[in-house]
Design a protein around this motif. Sequence first.
Motif, PDB file in Angstrom:
ATOM      1  N   ALA A 264       0.760  -1.284   0.047  1.00 31.31           N
ATOM      2  CA  ALA A 264       0.070  -0.003  -0.092  1.00 31.31           C
ATOM      3  C   ALA A 264       0.859   1.313  -0.051  1.00 31.31           C
ATOM      4  O   ALA A 264       0.523   2.218  -0.654  1.00 31.31           O
ATOM      5  N   ALA A 268       1.031   4.091  -3.080  1.00 33.30           N
ATOM      6  CA  ALA A 268       0.581   5.363  -2.737  1.00 33.30           C
ATOM      7  C   ALA A 268       1.451   6.199  -2.929  1.00 33.30           C
ATOM      8  O   ALA A 268       1.176   7.388  -3.685  1.00 33.30           O
ATOM      9  N   ILE A 285      -6.493   4.873   1.982  1.00 29.60           N
ATOM     10  CA  ILE A 285      -6.191   3.575   2.258  1.00 29.60           C
ATOM     11  C   ILE A 285      -7.400   2.863   2.839  1.00 29.60           C
ATOM     12  O   ILE A 285      -7.646   3.328   4.170  1.00 29.60           O
ATOM     13  N   GLU A 293      -4.062  -3.801   4.566  1.00 23.75           N
ATOM     14  CA  GLU A 293      -4.226  -2.757   4.010  1.00 23.75           C
ATOM     15  C   GLU A 293      -4.432  -3.382   2.452  1.00 23.75           C
ATOM     16  O   GLU A 293      -3.518  -3.840   1.749  1.00 23.75           O
ATOM     17  N   VAL A 296      -5.870   1.136  -2.237  1.00 24.60           N
ATOM     18  CA  VAL A 296      -5.401   2.432  -2.316  1.00 24.60           C
ATOM     19  C   VAL A 296      -6.089   3.279  -3.248  1.00 24.60           C
ATOM     20  O   VAL A 296      -6.285   2.685  -4.580  1.00 24.60           O
TER      21      VAL A 296
END
Length: 302
Positions: A264, A268, A285, A293, A296
């Motif tokens: 993630a 990101a 997220i 996670e 995204v």
Amino acid sequence: MAPKAYAAGLQLAGVSVRDAMAAVARSLEASGIDGAVRDARLLVLEALGIAATDLLRDPERRLSVDEAARLAAFARRRGAHEPVSRIVGTRGFYGRTFKITPATLDPRPCTETVVEAALEIADREGWRETPIRILDVGTGTGALLLTLLAELPKATGVGTDISEAALAVARENASMLGVAGRATFLTRRTLDGIEGTFHLLVSNPPYIPTREIAALDLEVREYDPFTALDGGADGLDIYRALAHGLQSAVPEGWAVFEVGAGQAKAVAQMLRSAAGAAAPPEIKIWKDLGHHERCVAVRTHC
């Protein structure tokens, strides 16, 4: 007795439904299948073409020769760790049923996180009753795109995939769900050759690092298409390609990506860097039900 030999030796003709289900469950347990009782029940329902209520109504019903052969074949396949969803040819996803084939990824519950995120965004942006355009990259069965079209009645969408066979399945699912008139499907891998702009992009791309595929569970590595798993050396190849053209495809809207374990933050950062804006873009997220996670999202803007 070896698990496969046990499954191969199932003699079910003339056996009651109750006893057949118990025999299949024992064979699956011997093959090391978790949830053997649950799976045996599902295979019995499919092999006999009956509803769950029929099991309760007439558990002593006897299997015909054809039913017994079909159930034994299902048990052999499940004993070899073929997923139940692939044996029966369907998968439930976000309350709907999708056809799956060897050409498609088997949609899993964690991917529903992408739908939840997209619908949360739709509520925030006022898109529930708006004619937005959705792009689903790597559509496979069409699970993401078609679910969103069903949930957003004014939306239209495009699903892309590199597999013509997968796209044929997606088209069939679109028809079964009654959204075929709002869905178009194209053979593409990335955003190259995609015409027009979109309000929302969703994608569950291949994200498993190549070297890790051999260590995946047997049910994944042997039955999901390799191309739907292989994300390159670090698992991030497709994210790089999509981030590069994202601003053109979604000049003002949102892009929502499923990601693998531990990816993630890297995804990101990739999306932030690709935005090229003076102010950093909004990134969100989401975690799946396992608290990983899983999703995204980035807000794009001109």
